[in-house]
Motif scaffolding. Structure first.
Motif, PDB file in Angstrom:
ATOM      1  N   ALA A 162       9.402 -19.509   2.049  1.00 27.34           N
ATOM      2  CA  ALA A 162       9.325 -18.222   3.030  1.00 27.34           C
ATOM      3  C   ALA A 162       9.794 -17.062   2.022  1.00 27.34           C
ATOM      4  N   GLY A 163       9.238 -15.979   2.338  1.00 24.71           N
ATOM      5  CA  GLY A 163       9.652 -15.215   1.373  1.00 24.71           C
ATOM      6  C   GLY A 163       8.873 -13.696   1.626  1.00 24.71           C
ATOM      7  N   LEU A 164       9.002 -12.875   0.693  1.00 25.32           N
ATOM      8  CA  LEU A 164       8.619 -11.413   0.494  1.00 25.32           C
ATOM      9  C   LEU A 164       7.553 -11.288  -0.539  1.00 25.32           C
ATOM     10  N   ALA A 165       6.480 -10.552  -0.571  1.00 28.09           N
ATOM     11  CA  ALA A 165       5.868 -10.236  -1.548  1.00 28.09           C
ATOM     12  C   ALA A 165       5.710  -8.555  -1.787  1.00 28.09           C
ATOM     13  N   VAL A 166       6.156  -8.425  -2.831  1.00 29.29           N
ATOM     14  CA  VAL A 166       6.174  -6.699  -3.119  1.00 29.29           C
ATOM     15  C   VAL A 166       5.116  -6.620  -4.345  1.00 29.29           C
ATOM     16  N   SER A 167       4.076  -5.668  -4.044  1.00 26.88           N
ATOM     17  CA  SER A 167       3.034  -5.579  -5.014  1.00 26.88           C
ATOM     18  C   SER A 167       2.799  -4.060  -5.410  1.00 26.88           C
ATOM     19  N   VAL A 168       2.113  -4.037  -6.564  1.00 27.66           N
ATOM     20  CA  VAL A 168       1.665  -2.831  -7.053  1.00 27.66           C
ATOM     21  C   VAL A 168       0.081  -2.993  -7.119  1.00 27.66           C
ATOM     22  N   ASN A 169      -0.519  -1.973  -6.258  1.00 30.01           N
ATOM     23  CA  ASN A 169      -1.903  -1.909  -6.269  1.00 30.01           C
ATOM     24  C   ASN A 169      -2.377  -0.999  -7.537  1.00 30.01           C
ATOM     25  N   ILE A 170      -2.845  -1.900  -8.450  1.00 27.84           N
ATOM     26  CA  ILE A 170      -3.321  -1.127  -9.636  1.00 27.84           C
ATOM     27  C   ILE A 170      -4.915  -0.870  -9.620  1.00 27.84           C
ATOM     28  N   HIS A 171      -5.579  -1.366  -8.457  1.00 23.03           N
ATOM     29  CA  HIS A 171      -6.973  -1.003  -8.390  1.00 23.03           C
ATOM     30  C   HIS A 171      -7.347  -1.094  -6.960  1.00 23.03           C
ATOM     31  N   SER A 172      -7.704  -0.148  -6.225  1.00 22.98           N
ATOM     32  CA  SER A 172      -7.941  -0.016  -4.944  1.00 22.98           C
ATOM     33  C   SER A 172      -9.130   0.880  -4.696  1.00 22.98           C
ATOM     34  N   ASP A 203     -12.277   5.383  -5.075  1.00 15.19           N
ATOM     35  CA  ASP A 203     -10.968   5.133  -4.664  1.00 15.19           C
ATOM     36  C   ASP A 203     -10.809   5.091  -3.332  1.00 15.19           C
ATOM     37  N   ILE A 204     -10.144   3.947  -2.536  1.00 17.09           N
ATOM     38  CA  ILE A 204      -9.898   4.255  -1.376  1.00 17.09           C
ATOM     39  C   ILE A 204      -8.981   5.305  -0.885  1.00 17.09           C
ATOM     40  N   PRO A 205      -9.541   6.384  -0.173  1.00 16.61           N
ATOM     41  CA  PRO A 205      -8.635   7.738   0.225  1.00 16.61           C
ATOM     42  C   PRO A 205      -7.161   7.116   0.992  1.00 16.61           C
ATOM     43  N   ASN A 206      -6.107   7.789   0.426  1.00 11.72           N
ATOM     44  CA  ASN A 206      -5.127   7.708   0.920  1.00 11.72           C
ATOM     45  C   ASN A 206      -4.277   6.272   0.580  1.00 11.72           C
ATOM     46  N   ALA A 207      -4.913   5.644  -0.316  1.00 13.22           N
ATOM     47  CA  ALA A 207      -4.427   3.979  -0.703  1.00 13.22           C
ATOM     48  C   ALA A 207      -2.967   4.011  -0.887  1.00 13.22           C
ATOM     49  N   ASN A 208      -2.459   2.941  -0.338  1.00 15.44           N
ATOM     50  CA  ASN A 208      -0.884   2.919  -0.584  1.00 15.44           C
ATOM     51  C   ASN A 208      -0.932   1.991  -2.086  1.00 15.44           C
ATOM     52  N   ALA A 209      -0.024   2.531  -2.975  1.00 15.32           N
ATOM     53  CA  ALA A 209      -0.062   2.085  -4.270  1.00 15.32           C
ATOM     54  C   ALA A 209       1.015   0.729  -4.093  1.00 15.32           C
ATOM     55  N   LEU A 210       1.851   1.059  -3.024  1.00 16.97           N
ATOM     56  CA  LEU A 210       2.904  -0.437  -2.971  1.00 16.97           C
ATOM     57  C   LEU A 210       2.581  -1.306  -1.740  1.00 16.97           C
ATOM     58  N   ALA A 211       2.429  -2.597  -1.936  1.00 17.40           N
ATOM     59  CA  ALA A 211       2.059  -3.378  -0.675  1.00 17.40           C
ATOM     60  C   ALA A 211       3.401  -4.363  -0.346  1.00 17.40           C
ATOM     61  N   VAL A 212       3.835  -4.370   0.618  1.00 19.23           N
ATOM     62  CA  VAL A 212       4.708  -5.335   0.992  1.00 19.23           C
ATOM     63  C   VAL A 212       4.144  -6.410   2.074  1.00 19.23           C
ATOM     64  N   GLY A 213       4.622  -7.692   1.880  1.00 25.72           N
ATOM     65  CA  GLY A 213       4.075  -8.610   2.704  1.00 25.72           C
ATOM     66  C   GLY A 213       4.925  -9.550   3.073  1.00 25.72           C
TER      67      GLY A 213
END
Length: 688
Positions: A162-172, A203-213
């Motif tokens: 169980a944990g956390l995922a912090v991602s950088v979206n390099i392509h959206s 590109d997805i408008p207003n896309a978040n560059a950072l994803a947390v899950g």
């Protein structure tokens, strides 16, 4: 319409990506110090290392109509799926017995296709045909992530994470399209004359560059060889996205990931495990349910409360006279469902008092002998022909004698009760009727066991006019949104709609409860709206243990808009005339000759501002698809004969019968075209 969105339009994205990259780099530096602390522990095991790869089922949950700034006509996107890949490396740092900290660096694709289907009516020439629009958004998202997680050794092999995922979206990026999928061979969009529209990509408008899950997973550590240093570790993980894919809309990317890892773990002495604690009884599985109902406004959006609007309209109904009397097999007695009067009772028989706004064509048919008798008594120059028929099968095969007895029975009633001279009633007999129904089944045979009454004078067999105050639902849709938690699994569920304790509608199923249930009151026949008595609704769920939970009753209020209110407020209104009088022969779309005069009457009553709606119907006999096509041809033929430019037609076949299908008269009255004429009325303070 197509378009493309450039990254240069969103310069803030580069700043977001630099910030997100800094966060990820900081996490990497932080977790690089953990091995030093872990090795200081006296019972700490050596670190484990590995590489991992696999595939992922991406599950996107959404609740939006369109991407920011991107034109789209979708009512709402809700779910989307897609397959992706995942690959990376990891290190494991022990902290205490049966507990470790794992740090993964992953590259994975999180794209999915959001699809929504929109049922609608398409205008093709002068027809209203059922159709479906398909709205799709194909999202392509590539991420690099850091996943710190706690690892629990559940058994010798089984492990939980169980944990956390912090991602950088390099392509959206996205690709969008709307297209007509039903009917497959007809219909285009008005704005571009194509079957697709609103095609965009970029590109997805207003896309978040950072994803947390949040990430939760189970894995099994399987040794590869006897030395116990090399392992294969299959893992099944679930990731729940906490940040939306794009700012300003409800769109979260979740996923189920399946990977297999190659793990290297240095050998170490393992102290014997402590005795297991006594097992605790498992907690009782949770079972809970709630449901809310919402009305709709004029644009079809949810309203804060559940409310139906019932509106009154003034109009006239013309109901047909079906000049047949149907008999039971091998019997010449008039069936009991037909209303027979005594000679004394005929003096009080009046169309004005006998028929009301709730009188149906079936009710009128059961009075057909009295209608014809009264009209013959009032029009002494008119005459009729009474033709007796039989089914010409079984005991009625070539039974002309039975046909004669049936005709004589009808003539005797009109003579003895209504005083019609026999010289005005010519008697004929035959076996099958001239326009007979097929005798391949009982329905067709029952329709042929009849006496036909014909006349050249419309005063005898013309339709019945009934003044009518219609109560129609002008906001007829309620949307139910249930929420259920059933940890033991759902065995069955139901949603009941009640009024005065009587069940009006029910939705039911098993295994899972849909997130949205739509109730359209126009699909319910025979609901009276003489008062504002509210509806109530309730959700009932039974889980697989046999436990049941019921929600409290919710209320659906009735908003009634009367003719008096519209006149007082001088609001816009409509005068509605309904004609249910175009009866067709079996398997025919030709307007019978004696009905063409009635079509002319409707045409003469049309106002330049009148709008005409023609709907075709059939009985249950024959193929359902063919019946739908036949009813559409009937509606088109009547609309063409009316010659109006403000008209629409549709064929419902046997899907929406006007009456039952159990008696011959009900089936024949279902072979009809209904004409509804709506004419705008503006009140100026005076009665219309």
């Amino acid at each position: 319409m197509t378009g493309r969105w450039d990254d240069t339009i969103f310069p803030h994205r580069m700043k977001q990506k630099r910030t997100a990259a800094g966060v990820v780099l900081g996490l990497v530096l932080l977790f690089s110090l953990i091995p030093l602390k872990a090795q200081d522990r006296p019972f700490g095991k050596p670190s484990a290392y590995g590489v991992t790869a696999g595939t992922a089922l991406n599950l996107h949950h959404a609740d939006f109509r369109a991407l920011p700034g991107i034109p789209n006509c979708c009512p709402s996107f809700s779910w989307g799926t897609g397959w992706g890949y995942a690959a990376g490396a990891f290190s494991e740092f022990p902290l205490v017995e049966a507990f470790a900290l794992t740090l993964k660096t992953m590259v994975h694709s999180r794209g999915a296709v959001l699809t929504a289907h929109e049922p609608t009516l398409l205008a093709a020439d002068t027809l209203l045909i059922p159709g479906t629009f398909e709205h799709t958004i194909d999202a392509s998202i590539l991420s690099i992530s850091i996943e710190p997680s706690a690892t629990f050794q559940l058994s010798k092999i089984l492990r939980a994470h169980a944990g956390l995922a912090v991602s950088v979206n390099i392509h959206s990026r996205f690709e969008q399209r709307e297209r007509i999928i039903e009917p497959a061979d007809r219909g285009v969009f008005v704005e571009n004359a194509l079957r697709t529209r609103n095609e965009f990509s970029g590109d997805i408008p207003n896309a978040n560059a950072l994803a947390v899950g949040l990430v939760g997973a189970f894995s099994a550590l399987l040794p590869v060889h006897a030395s116990g240093t090399l392992f294969l570790e299959p893992e099944l993980a679930v990731q729940v996205g906490l940040l939306p894919v794009a700012r300003g809309i409800s769109w979260n990317a979740h996923g189920i990931r399946g990977t297999i890892s190659l793990v290297y773990r240095p050998r170490t002495a393992v102290p014997p495990p402590p005795p297991p604690p006594p097992e605790k009884p498992p907690p009782e599985p949770v079972l809970s349910a709630e449901i809310r109902g919402y009305g709709t406004d004029d644009e079809g959006n949810d309203t804060p409360s559940a409310r139906l609007r019932i509106e009154e309209f003034v109009g006239v109904r013309l109901l047909p006279v079906l000049p047949f009397v149907f008999f039971d097999e091998n019997d010449d007695r008039i069936p009991l469902r037909y209303r027979l009067l005594s000679r004394e009772e005929t003096t009080g028989f009046s169309f004005g008092t006998a028929y009301t706004a709730r009188t149906s064509a079936v009710d009128i048919h059961h009075d057909v002998l009295n209608i014809i008798g009264k009209r013959l008594a009032e029009n002494t120059s008119c005459s009729i022909v009474v033709t007796g028929c039989n089914a010409d099968v079984g005991p009625e095969k070539r039974n002309i004698s039975l046909s004669r007895k049936r005709a004589q029975r009808i003539r005797a009633y009109l003579h003895d009760v209504w005083g019609i001279p026999e010289r005005r009633m010519e008697l004929k007999v035959r076996n099958l009727p001239v326009l007979n129904s097929p005798v391949v089944d009982e329905d067709g045979c029952a329709e042929n066991r009849r006496v036909e009454i014909s006349s050249d004078d419309a005063a005898v067999l013309g339709p019945i006019a009934v003044s009518d105050t219609l109560k129609l639902a002008t906001r007829p849709v309620i949307r139910f949104r249930p929420r259920v938690t059933a940890e033991a699994g759902i065995a069955s569920w139901s949603v009941d709609v009640l009024r005065r304790g009587d069940r009006i509608a029910r939705f039911e199923g098993a295994d899972s409860v849909p997130a949205l249930l739509v109730w359209d009151i126009t699909t319910q026949e025979g609901i009276p709206f003489d008062d504002t008595t509210a509806f109530s609704y309730r959700l009932c769920v039974t889980d697989k243990r046999g436990h049941t939970v019921e929600t409290p009753f919710g209320e659906i209020a009735i908003e009634r808009l009367t003719i008096h209110q519209k006149r007082r407020e001088r609001s816009e209104d409509r005068w509605i005339d309904r004609y249910a009088l175009i009866l067709f022969d079996f398997n025919s779309s030709d307007i019978p000759g004696h009905h063409r005069a009635l079509v002319d009457t409707i045409r003469s009553r049309l106002h330049p501002r009148s709008t005409v709606f023609v709907t075709g119907h059939t009985d249950r006999m024959g193929d359902e698809r063919y019946n739908t096509e036949l009813s559409a041809r009937r509606a088109q033929e009547v609309l063409r004969a009316l010659g109006t430019a403000r008209g629409y037609s549709a064929g419902f076949g046997e899907r929406a019968p006007l009456y039952g299908n159990d008696t011959p008269e009900e089936r024949m009255l279902n072979r009809t075209v209904q004409v509804r004429v709506e004419t705008p009325v503006e009140y100026n303070g005076e009665e219309p």
